[in-house]
Every structure is written in structure tokens, then in C-alpha cells.
Design a protein around this motif. Structure first.
Motif, PDB file in Angstrom:
ATOM      1  N   ALA A   1      -8.617   2.006  -3.040  1.00 36.77           N
ATOM      2  CA  ALA A   1      -8.147   3.011  -2.085  1.00 36.77           C
ATOM      3  C   ALA A   1      -7.097   2.391  -1.165  1.00 36.77           C
ATOM      4  CB  ALA A   1      -9.312   3.582  -1.279  1.00 36.77           C
ATOM      5  N   TRP A   2      -6.140   1.723  -1.793  1.00 42.42           N
ATOM      6  CA  TRP A   2      -5.150   0.909  -1.079  1.00 42.42           C
ATOM      7  C   TRP A   2      -4.039   1.789  -0.515  1.00 42.42           C
ATOM      8  CZ3 TRP A   2      -5.851  -3.647   0.730  1.00 42.42           C
ATOM      9  CH2 TRP A   2      -4.812  -4.540   0.973  1.00 42.42           C
TER      10      TRP A   2
ATOM     11  N   GLY B   1      -3.606  -1.681 -13.761  1.00 42.89           N
ATOM     12  CA  GLY B   1      -3.812  -3.029 -13.252  1.00 42.89           C
ATOM     13  C   GLY B   1      -4.638  -3.069 -11.981  1.00 42.89           C
ATOM     14  N   THR B   2      -4.846  -4.287 -11.483  1.00 45.38           N
ATOM     15  CA  THR B   2      -5.673  -4.493 -10.286  1.00 45.38           C
ATOM     16  C   THR B   2      -4.959  -5.398  -9.290  1.00 45.38           C
ATOM     17  OG1 THR B   2      -6.779  -6.400 -11.295  1.00 45.38           O
ATOM     18  CG2 THR B   2      -7.832  -4.229 -11.562  1.00 45.38           C
ATOM     19  N   LEU B   3      -5.376  -5.260  -8.033  1.00 50.78           N
ATOM     20  CA  LEU B   3      -4.831  -6.058  -6.943  1.00 50.78           C
ATOM     21  C   LEU B   3      -5.990  -6.619  -6.140  1.00 50.78           C
ATOM     22  CD1 LEU B   3      -2.060  -6.757  -5.568  1.00 50.78           C
ATOM     23  CD2 LEU B   3      -2.478  -4.819  -4.049  1.00 50.78           C
ATOM     24  N   ASP B   4      -6.013  -7.941  -5.968  1.00 50.09           N
ATOM     25  CA  ASP B   4      -7.041  -8.601  -5.166  1.00 50.09           C
ATOM     26  C   ASP B   4      -6.373  -9.276  -3.975  1.00 50.09           C
ATOM     27  OD1 ASP B   4      -9.267  -8.018  -6.861  1.00 50.09           O
ATOM     28  OD2 ASP B   4      -8.554  -9.569  -8.229  1.00 50.09           O
ATOM     29  N   VAL B   5      -6.923  -9.060  -2.781  1.00 48.67           N
ATOM     30  CA  VAL B   5      -6.397  -9.642  -1.553  1.00 48.67           C
ATOM     31  C   VAL B   5      -7.478 -10.502  -0.922  1.00 48.67           C
ATOM     32  CG1 VAL B   5      -5.390  -9.161   0.708  1.00 48.67           C
ATOM     33  CG2 VAL B   5      -4.841  -7.674  -1.235  1.00 48.67           C
TER      34      VAL B   5
ATOM     35  N   GLY C   1       0.781  -1.231   0.000  1.00 54.35           N
ATOM     36  CA  GLY C   1       0.000   0.000   0.000  1.00 54.35           C
ATOM     37  C   GLY C   1       0.808   1.274   0.000  1.00 54.35           C
ATOM     38  N   TYR C   2       2.138   1.185  -0.128  1.00 51.94           N
ATOM     39  CA  TYR C   2       2.974   2.389  -0.097  1.00 51.94           C
ATOM     40  C   TYR C   2       3.040   3.075  -1.445  1.00 51.94           C
ATOM     41  CZ  TYR C   2       4.368   1.328   4.646  1.00 51.94           C
ATOM     42  OH  TYR C   2       4.346   1.101   6.003  1.00 51.94           O
ATOM     43  N   TYR C   3       2.844   2.327  -2.533  1.00 52.90           N
ATOM     44  CA  TYR C   3       2.756   2.884  -3.870  1.00 52.90           C
ATOM     45  C   TYR C   3       1.409   2.512  -4.460  1.00 52.90           C
ATOM     46  CZ  TYR C   3       7.846   3.710  -3.960  1.00 52.90           C
ATOM     47  OH  TYR C   3       9.116   4.131  -3.712  1.00 52.90           O
TER      48      TYR C   3
ATOM     49  N   LEU D   1      -2.389   1.587   5.783  1.00 54.34           N
ATOM     50  CA  LEU D   1      -3.360   1.262   6.834  1.00 54.34           C
ATOM     51  C   LEU D   1      -4.386   0.253   6.326  1.00 54.34           C
ATOM     52  CD1 LEU D   1      -4.050   1.923   9.746  1.00 54.34           C
ATOM     53  CD2 LEU D   1      -5.561   3.747   8.917  1.00 54.34           C
ATOM     54  N   SER D   2      -4.844   0.439   5.084  1.00 51.60           N
ATOM     55  CA  SER D   2      -5.789  -0.509   4.492  1.00 51.60           C
ATOM     56  C   SER D   2      -5.151  -1.884   4.357  1.00 51.60           C
ATOM     57  CB  SER D   2      -6.241  -0.017   3.120  1.00 51.60           C
ATOM     58  OG  SER D   2      -6.845   1.247   3.192  1.00 51.60           O
ATOM     59  N   ALA D   3      -3.876  -1.892   3.932  1.00 51.34           N
ATOM     60  CA  ALA D   3      -3.182  -3.162   3.768  1.00 51.34           C
ATOM     61  C   ALA D   3      -3.077  -3.905   5.104  1.00 51.34           C
ATOM     62  CB  ALA D   3      -1.792  -2.920   3.176  1.00 51.34           C
ATOM     63  N   LEU D   4      -2.693  -3.190   6.151  1.00 55.07           N
ATOM     64  CA  LEU D   4      -2.592  -3.832   7.464  1.00 55.07           C
ATOM     65  C   LEU D   4      -3.941  -4.368   7.926  1.00 55.07           C
ATOM     66  CD1 LEU D   4      -0.149  -1.551   9.510  1.00 55.07           C
ATOM     67  CD2 LEU D   4       0.139  -3.975   8.966  1.00 55.07           C
TER      68      LEU D   4
END
Length: 504
Positions: A72-73, A61-65, A54-56, A76-79
Motif C-alpha cells: 500500500a505504498w 515486482g516487490t519493493l522492500d525498505v 510512492g508516486y507510482y 505519505l507511506s514512503a515519507l
């Protein structure tokens, strides 16, 4: 390992100031796997890891977790979704204790009152990981290796299900690496995913389940580690026909007079008995893997970092009490690696950025001669083809390539005898790169001694008359570029790295 990815990157691209550093990268990270991520310096490994953490923000493209689109990554969202990143650059608060750093933001409190249980909680975490530190020790007083362990413990304390480890072993001994690998396997067996970014191919092969190779910001392949060797990984990292721009013709000086001589140079920051020389009109390369001490050697030479041993000679005379100001006055300058943090003042215009180290040249009785300042800046702008060609332009709004031209022009204003260029073409577009390369060749042709520091082996081979390989803060080999290939040098660097790690 489960089949459903814990993290799925699809067509990820990242651009900085119009320069694409990642392009169309797709990779899946599975639950319960250690996923190695490798590539040459500048291949985009750390950038991709920072996208995951989430720092960059991805430019494409897309990211699915865990099956959900990461929108809105940010960190804080990543954690909150279970993704933690352990940075290559230490992110610690020096004045706090080990325990306070590990649990910063995760403090135990009741009704707004801190319960000070960090040391107790850390004890359990260290037992699980195998690392042992004094919970009450002040971080600023600890060696780098112990600070690296704290970064690892911080990531583990977040109880993340996906942990990005960016060069976590760069400051660890062999035994400490084994401890880390034990902790990584334990986390994997608990169903967590580890993304292991490293230049140590032996370590990657030893602990990874699958390995992804990046080259020039693009995905090359993802394959089971069991089917790879160090040679196969090096071949994938290098590819073929990389050069996008021609290098200028080399004009080798005959019997160049030594201008800069360095013998057994040491510093607390990382120089470790380095010896080298640069002659008049020579371009001498300095290259190595991440953490090899390239920049630290250069900083000790010019006096940006204090030396603790060794000797530097300029034109045959011993140079003591070195500082950046004195070095510039004696005709030796250095363009630093990080143009935004160390090289330019982004709140200033182009002209004062270029003339700042040379104010005495443009002042008379304490009053700046603005016309002379502007004229000299304009001549450098034209020479380096800075665009827009405006000495009053706001340097913060310029592209990365044009900022780099301003930075190099700044240090060449007084026609120095010795120029140290640290990563002169990092993060610039093809046109800017070509102009910078030709400017370096022109410098040498005019009789200037050039020490070229680059993580790109191709750049060193294309420009340098001689080159030194670095590892562990020392010079380990001297090579002639025309007699070496990129694969040769990379193999030598990995060999020296492996020998050093084996001796620790």
C-alpha cells in the motif's frame, strides 16, 4: 557502506494504459551510498524514482525498505518510512515564502497554534547544506535556480534516510552543483542513501559510489563508479539494435523552399537565441537532453509562450504578435508534449476533441453542423487507425497510443503548412508508433513542413532529413542523420552540455 540494502527493488514493472515503461528492474540501494541512476531520455529513470517515492504503484515486482515489504505504498507511506523524493518538476506553492515551502506540512505548532519558527529552522538547514536564501522571499519572485534549491531543502527537511533526487542540477550553476555535491556527501557520511537521477554524466561520475544504467525500461547493469568512464556509460545506455519498428523510407525534397525561419529566438521560459529553418516537404528534427530547451523553443515559435527577442518568418513574411490561434489561422500548428494536460479534454468525446480548434469550419449561423463534424472526425479516425473507431467514444478510456493519434489528428484537420510535433510517439505501443511514423512521412510527402521534436535520438535519425541539436535553449549543431549515429549525437550533446556547464 553496509551490506544490507536500505531499499531493494525486485522485478519492478510499471505499465501505463497497457504500455510497459519499466520491465523486470531489480536493484539494491545501500545505506550510506550515493547511487547514480542514468539512461537515455525515456529509459525509465524518473518512473523508477517515483516508484521508490510512492508516486507510482508498481504493476509487477516487490519493493522492500529497510527489510520491510512496502505494501500500500504511497507518498505519505514512503515519507513515514524515511523515503523522500525531490521531483524534476518543481512542486512548490508560488504564493508562500521560502521557509513556508520548505517546512510545508512540518510546521511547528503548540496546541494547534503555529509558532512561526520556519525561518529559524531554515537557517540551520541552510548552514548544513551550504545553500543561502532569504527565508521570507516569496517563491514566485525567485529565479528557477533558487526554486530548485528550495526543492532540495524540502527533501533535506524531511530528515529522510533515502532521498531520490530527480535531475536536481538542471537549473544550477557549476558552483551551485558543487554545493549540492558537498551536501550529498555529507548526507552519505551520515549513513543516508542518495539516489541521484541525472543526465549530467560528469556529475554522476564525480559524486556517485555506484551507478545503475537503464535502457528501454530495463536494467542493464549496476557497477562501481570508479570502474566507469563517460564512454563506457554511453555505450551501456545505447546498447545495440534498439529499433522495434521499421521507419518509413525517406524521400528527401530537392531545394525545399523555406516555410518556417527562426532567428535568435528568446523567451523567459527557456529559448536562448535559437535559430533554425524548415523547408516545404522537409522533416527537421530537434533533439537534446532533458532541460535542453527543445519544447521551449517550439512554444515560443507558435506563441504559446511570449518571446522576448528574435524573429519568426512564415513563408518569408515576419510573423509578429504570435498566438496559438493566429498561428493556426496562418497554417502553423503544434501538437504538444503532454497529451493529457495540454492536448486533450478527457471529459469530452473523440469527435469534439478533434474539432475543437476548428469550430468555425463546422458552424453555420452559430449552429454546429454535427453531421459534417462527425464525417471529418471519422475520416481522421480511419486515416490514423484510431481504435475503437468511434467518434462518440470517451477519449479518457482510450489507450495512450490511440489518444496520441486523436491529438495529432486534431491538429492536422485543416491541412496546415507547418506542423510542429513535440514527442509524437511518447508512451505508445509498437503498432501506434509505426502508424504515427508513417503518418509523419506522409505529411512531408504532401508538402507539409514538419518540425519533429523528440528526446529519442533514434526517432530523429530514422525520420528526419536534417536535425538540430539543442542545449541551453539554443541550437548548437546541425547534422545530417544519414551521416550520424546515435552514439555520435549523444556524445555531441554531452560535449556541449559539459562546455556550457564549464563556462557557467
Amino acid at each position: 557502506m553496509a551490506d544490507e540494502p536500505a531499499l531493494r527493488a525486485n522485478g519492478i514493472g510499471v505499465a501505463f494504459a497497457g504500455v510497459w515503461v519499466l520491465s523486470d528492474v531489480s536493484v539494491d540501494i545501500l545505506p550510506g551510498e550515493i547511487h547514480g541512476l542514468i539512461g537515455e531520455n525515456g529509459a525509465g529513470k524518473s518512473t523508477l524514482g517515483k516508484v521508490f517515492g510512492g508516486y507510482y504503484a508498481a504493476s509487477a515486482g516487490t519493493l522492500d525498505v529497510f527489510g520491510e515489504r512496502a505494501s500500500a505504498w504511497d507518498p505519505l507511506s514512503a515519507l513515514s518510512k524515511g523515503v523522500a523524493i525531490m521531483h524534476q518538476e518543481l512542486q512548490l506553492v508560488p504564493a508562500l515564502t521560502v521557509a513556508e515551502n520548505v517546512f510545508l506540512g512540518l510546521e511547528d505548532e503548540r496546541w494547534g497554534v503555529l509558532r512561526r519558527t520556519e525561518a529559524q529552522r531554515l537557517s540551520a538547514l541552510m548552514d548544513a547544506s551550504g545553500f543561502q536564501l532569504d527565508p521570507n522571499a516569496i517563491v514566485s519572485r525567485l529565479p528557477i535556480a533558487d526554486q530548485q534549491k528550495i526543492e532540495i531543502l524540502r527533501a533535506l527537511a524531511r530528515d529522510a534516510r533515502i532521498i531520490v533526487m530527480d535531475e536536481p542540477t538542471s537549473s544550477l550553476s557549476r558552483d551551485e552543483v558543487s554545493q549540492l555535491h558537498f551536501a550529498m556527501r555529507k548526507l552519505r557520511d551520515e549513513g543516508r542513501s542518495i539516489i541521484y537521477v541525472s543526465h549530467f554524466l560528469h556529475d554522476i561520475l564525480e559524486v556517485s559510489d555506484r551507478i545503475t544504467v537503464l535502457r528501454d525500461g530495463k536494467h542493464v547493469k549496476t557497477s562501481p563508479a570508479a570502474g566507469e568512464t563517460r564512454s563506457s556509460l554511453v555505450a551501456a545506455m545505447l546498447g545495440g539494435g534498439k529499433s522495434e519498428t521499421p521507419f518509413p523510407p525517406k524521400v528527401r525534397p530537392e531545394n525545399p523552399e523555406p516555410v518556417l525561419e527562426v532567428e535568435d529566438l528568446e523567451s523567459e521560459q527557456g529559448a536562448n537565441g535559437a535559430s533554425l529553418s524548415v523547408g516545404r516537404g522537409e522533416i527537421v528534427g530537434l533533439t537534446g537532453l532533458v532541460g535542453s530547451g527543445r519544447s521551449e523553443i517550439a512554444r515560443a515559435i507558435v506563441g504559446a509562450d511570449p518571446a522576448t527577442g528574435g524573429e519568426v518568418r512564415l513563408r518569408g513574411e515576419v510573423y509578429r504578435k504570435r498566438s496559438i490561434r493566429r498561428s493556426a489561422a496562418l497554417g502553423m500548428v503544434m501538437s504538444p508534449e503532454d497529451r493529457r494536460k495540454q492536448g486533450l479534454i478527457l471529459t469530452m468525446r473523440v469527435s469534439p476533441n478533434m474539432t475543437l480548434p476548428h469550430l468555425g469550419r463546422f458552424a453555420h449561423l452559430g449552429v454546429m453542423r454535427r453531421r459534417a463534424e462527425r464525417s471529418r472526425a471519422m475520416s481522421l479516425i480511419e486515416h490514423f487507425r484510431v481504435r475503437p473507431a468511434d467518434p462518440n467514444g470517451n477519449v479518457a478510456t482510450f489507450s495512450g497510443g490511440n489518444q496520441q493519434k486523436v491529438l495529432i489528428g486534431k491538429w492536422l484537420m485543416e491541412n496546415p503548412d507547418i506542423v510542429i510535433l513535440d514527442e509524437p510517439s511518447r508512451g505508445v505501443d509498437v503498432g501506434a508508433r509505426e502508424r504515427i511514423h508513417f503518418a509523419i512521412a506522409e505529411l512531408a510527402a504532401s508538402g507539409t513542413a514538419v518540425l519533429l521534436i523528440s528526446s529519442e535520438i533514434e526517432e530523429v535519425l530514422g525520420l528526419a532529413h536534417r536535425a538540430y541539436l539543442t542545449d541551453g535553449g539554443r541550437i548548437v549543431e546541425e547534422v545530417i542523420p544519414e551521416e550520424s549515429s546515435e552514439a555520435d549525437l549523444l556524445a555531441l550533446l554531452f560535449q556541449h552540455q559539459s562546455q556550457r556547464r564549464g563556462a557557467e
